[in-house]
Each structure stands twice: as C-alpha cells, then as structure tokens.
Design a protein around this motif. Structure first.
Motif, PDB file in Angstrom:
ATOM      1  N   TRP A 111      61.986  20.110  -2.330  1.00 48.23           N
ATOM      2  CA  TRP A 111      63.207  19.896  -3.113  1.00 48.23           C
ATOM      3  C   TRP A 111      62.964  18.935  -4.267  1.00 48.23           C
ATOM      4  CZ3 TRP A 111      67.079  22.898  -3.667  1.00 48.23           C
ATOM      5  CH2 TRP A 111      67.429  23.771  -2.650  1.00 48.23           C
ATOM      6  N   LEU A 112      62.156  17.902  -4.034  1.00 45.03           N
ATOM      7  CA  LEU A 112      61.824  16.981  -5.121  1.00 45.03           C
ATOM      8  C   LEU A 112      61.049  17.694  -6.220  1.00 45.03           C
ATOM      9  CD1 LEU A 112      60.889  13.716  -3.195  1.00 45.03           C
ATOM     10  CD2 LEU A 112      62.897  14.114  -4.638  1.00 45.03           C
ATOM     11  N   PHE A 113      60.139  18.565  -5.824  1.00 41.67           N
ATOM     12  CA  PHE A 113      59.382  19.332  -6.808  1.00 41.67           C
ATOM     13  C   PHE A 113      60.308  20.235  -7.618  1.00 41.67           C
ATOM     14  CE2 PHE A 113      57.133  23.249  -7.958  1.00 41.67           C
ATOM     15  CZ  PHE A 113      56.192  22.723  -8.835  1.00 41.67           C
ATOM     16  N   ILE A 114      61.198  20.943  -6.936  1.00 40.38           N
ATOM     17  CA  ILE A 114      62.126  21.853  -7.630  1.00 40.38           C
ATOM     18  C   ILE A 114      63.026  21.078  -8.583  1.00 40.38           C
ATOM     19  CG2 ILE A 114      64.120  23.377  -7.274  1.00 40.38           C
ATOM     20  CD1 ILE A 114      62.690  24.329  -4.682  1.00 40.38           C
ATOM     21  N   ALA A 167      64.473  19.338 -14.083  1.00 37.24           N
ATOM     22  CA  ALA A 167      64.650  18.241 -15.042  1.00 37.24           C
ATOM     23  C   ALA A 167      63.671  18.375 -16.206  1.00 37.24           C
ATOM     24  CB  ALA A 167      64.463  16.899 -14.335  1.00 37.24           C
ATOM     25  N   ALA A 168      62.420  18.732 -15.901  1.00 40.42           N
ATOM     26  CA  ALA A 168      61.423  18.913 -16.961  1.00 40.42           C
ATOM     27  C   ALA A 168      61.816  20.064 -17.890  1.00 40.42           C
ATOM     28  CB  ALA A 168      60.043  19.165 -16.356  1.00 40.42           C
ATOM     29  N   CYS A 169      62.363  21.142 -17.316  1.00 42.30           N
ATOM     30  CA  CYS A 169      62.827  22.265 -18.141  1.00 42.30           C
ATOM     31  C   CYS A 169      63.993  21.830 -19.026  1.00 42.30           C
ATOM     32  CB  CYS A 169      63.234  23.445 -17.262  1.00 42.30           C
ATOM     33  SG  CYS A 169      61.845  24.312 -16.532  1.00 42.30           S
ATOM     34  N   ILE A 177      69.981  28.802 -24.412  1.00 44.69           N
ATOM     35  CA  ILE A 177      68.892  29.737 -24.694  1.00 44.69           C
ATOM     36  C   ILE A 177      67.547  29.012 -24.586  1.00 44.69           C
ATOM     37  CG2 ILE A 177      67.861  31.252 -26.441  1.00 44.69           C
ATOM     38  CD1 ILE A 177      70.461  32.346 -25.277  1.00 44.69           C
ATOM     39  N   ALA A 178      67.490  27.783 -25.097  1.00 48.20           N
ATOM     40  CA  ALA A 178      66.260  26.995 -24.994  1.00 48.20           C
ATOM     41  C   ALA A 178      65.926  26.712 -23.528  1.00 48.20           C
ATOM     42  CB  ALA A 178      66.396  25.696 -25.779  1.00 48.20           C
ATOM     43  N   SER A 179      66.944  26.494 -22.694  1.00 52.72           N
ATOM     44  CA  SER A 179      66.712  26.284 -21.257  1.00 52.72           C
ATOM     45  C   SER A 179      66.111  27.524 -20.626  1.00 52.72           C
ATOM     46  CB  SER A 179      68.025  25.939 -20.551  1.00 52.72           C
ATOM     47  OG  SER A 179      68.532  24.732 -20.998  1.00 52.72           O
ATOM     48  N   LEU A 180      66.627  28.691 -21.001  1.00 48.14           N
ATOM     49  CA  LEU A 180      66.092  29.952 -20.486  1.00 48.14           C
ATOM     50  C   LEU A 180      64.632  30.122 -20.901  1.00 48.14           C
ATOM     51  CD1 LEU A 180      66.790  32.536 -18.930  1.00 48.14           C
ATOM     52  CD2 LEU A 180      67.486  33.544 -21.091  1.00 48.14           C
ATOM     53  N   ALA A 204      57.947  27.868 -17.622  1.00 47.92           N
ATOM     54  CA  ALA A 204      57.577  27.194 -16.366  1.00 47.92           C
ATOM     55  C   ALA A 204      57.260  28.214 -15.285  1.00 47.92           C
ATOM     56  CB  ALA A 204      58.713  26.270 -15.922  1.00 47.92           C
ATOM     57  N   TYR A 205      58.052  29.280 -15.196  1.00 45.76           N
ATOM     58  CA  TYR A 205      57.816  30.340 -14.213  1.00 45.76           C
ATOM     59  C   TYR A 205      56.453  30.990 -14.433  1.00 45.76           C
ATOM     60  CZ  TYR A 205      58.332  34.780 -11.753  1.00 45.76           C
ATOM     61  OH  TYR A 205      58.125  35.858 -10.940  1.00 45.76           O
ATOM     62  N   LEU A 206      56.122  31.294 -15.692  1.00 44.28           N
ATOM     63  CA  LEU A 206      54.843  31.923 -15.995  1.00 44.28           C
ATOM     64  C   LEU A 206      53.673  31.001 -15.668  1.00 44.28           C
ATOM     65  CD1 LEU A 206      55.753  33.709 -19.342  1.00 44.28           C
ATOM     66  CD2 LEU A 206      55.395  34.772 -17.108  1.00 44.28           C
ATOM     67  N   LEU A 207      53.812  29.718 -15.975  1.00 43.76           N
ATOM     68  CA  LEU A 207      52.746  28.761 -15.666  1.00 43.76           C
ATOM     69  C   LEU A 207      52.536  28.619 -14.153  1.00 43.76           C
ATOM     70  CD1 LEU A 207      53.417  25.989 -18.330  1.00 43.76           C
ATOM     71  CD2 LEU A 207      51.510  27.613 -18.268  1.00 43.76           C
ATOM     72  N   LEU A 208      53.649  28.524 -13.402  1.00 45.70           N
ATOM     73  CA  LEU A 208      53.529  28.432 -11.946  1.00 45.70           C
ATOM     74  C   LEU A 208      52.926  29.699 -11.352  1.00 45.70           C
ATOM     75  CD1 LEU A 208      56.812  26.652 -10.843  1.00 45.70           C
ATOM     76  CD2 LEU A 208      54.486  25.832 -10.530  1.00 45.70           C
TER      77      LEU A 208
END
Length: 199
Positions: free
Chosen positions: A7-10, A15-17, A34-37, A43-47
C-alpha cells in the motif's frame, strides 16, 4: 513485500504520478487530469518493463535448475510452474500481450471517451452531465472487458493450447483477469452464461 509495504508503494506511486502531472500539464499544455493520465500510463509502462525483465531473469534461473528442483518449486509457486513453456506450445508472452492489448487497451479510452467527447467536442461542463458521462463510460468499459476476457480465455485455451490454470494465472498477472471466485470475476460474460445454463 507485506500488505503495508504494497500500500505504501502504491500510494507513493500515485503521489509521484501527481507530481509528474503537475509538471507535465503546463509543458504539454493540457489539463491536470490529462497530464495525470499520461503520467500514470508512463508509470504503468515502466513497471511492466521492470516486471518483464524480472521474469526474464527468473526464466533463465529456472532453466539452470535440475528437473527435480523445478518440480519441487513448481508445486509451491505458479511463477516457476509456468515460467518455461511446454515444448511445441505457443508463446505465452504473445498470448498474454494480445489479451492485454485487445482487452485492456480499449478500457481507458472507453471509460473516459464519453466525458472527453462531452467536454471537448460539445463543450458541456455541467456536473450532472459529467457524472452521467462517466457512468456511461464505466458501463461501456465493463461491457467491453466482460466480452473481451471471455473471447480471450477461449482463444488462449482453444487456439494457443494454454491450460486453463495458466490462462487464469497469466491473466491475473497481466491485470486482464480478476482472481478466481472474486465478485468481479463473476461478471465475465462466459461466467454469466455458464451460471445461467446451470440454473
């Protein structure tokens, strides 16, 4: 990683996003949403890339084990059980990638599409209209997912030769499927039809 650590990681990732979106919005000349998306997609692609690298290393380690070690570990962990595809079977990576693109790819556009259409094409910003368009987007996205996962399961087992247990495991790992017996898993079209026929 324990539950608190997850949960801390998520939360730190979200927060980083948010911080990245705050910097990206003026650079891209788009709204914060839109910038958040964009930030969450990056972030999803990097993970995903990191996890794929981790799995590649795991496959190499498993290939170096003796048959007895593989059998013993495969009973404990599906990651080991399915890390090396059976000889002559279709590539599980391609099967999973097709599911992720075909099933999950359209979900976010379908979810935010009605709202974007309302705001950017028709220039409507009324809160009730926005809420209704978000609800419509959710229904469209869920309907797409429900049908898509049913077709993907059938294709993966019938045409790609993947056992149902591996389809379930790989689908969960790729965020295509919900865990077995989860409430949302029961909303798959195939599961709904099976329950209807059984009753």
């Amino acid at each position: 990683m324990n539950l608190l650590g997850k949960w801390l990681f998520i939360l730190s990732l979200i927060a980083a996003c948010g911080v990245a979106a705050w910097f990206l919005a003026p650079l891209l000349e788009v709204s914060f949403e839109i910038a958040s998306l964009v930030a969450m997609t990056i972030a999803y692609l990097l993970l995903s890339a990191y996890l794929e690298l981790f799995r590649h290393r795991l496959r190499k380690n498993v290939e170096g084990m003796t048959v007895e070690e593989r059998v013993a570990l495969s009973e404990l962990e599906p990651e080991i059980r399915y890390s090396i595809p059976a000889a002559g079977s279709a590539s599980p990576r391609i099967t999973t990638l097709v599911g992720a693109i075909a099933v999950n790819g359209p979900v976010i556009p379908l979810m935010v599409g009605p709202l974007a259409l309302l705001q950017y094409v028709f220039n409507v910003h009324h809160p009730l209209a926005m809420a209704l368009s978000l609800a419509l987007g959710f229904v469209l996205a869920w309907a797409w997912w429900s049908v898509g996962v049913t077709v993907w399961r059938w294709w993966a087992t019938s045409h790609r030769g993947m056992p149902p247990g591996e389809v379930q495991w790989r689908g969960e790992e790729a965020s295509i499927l919900w865990p077995e017996n989860h409430f949302f898993e029961k909303t798959e079209l195939g599961k709904l039809i099976s329950r209807r026929r059984a009753s």
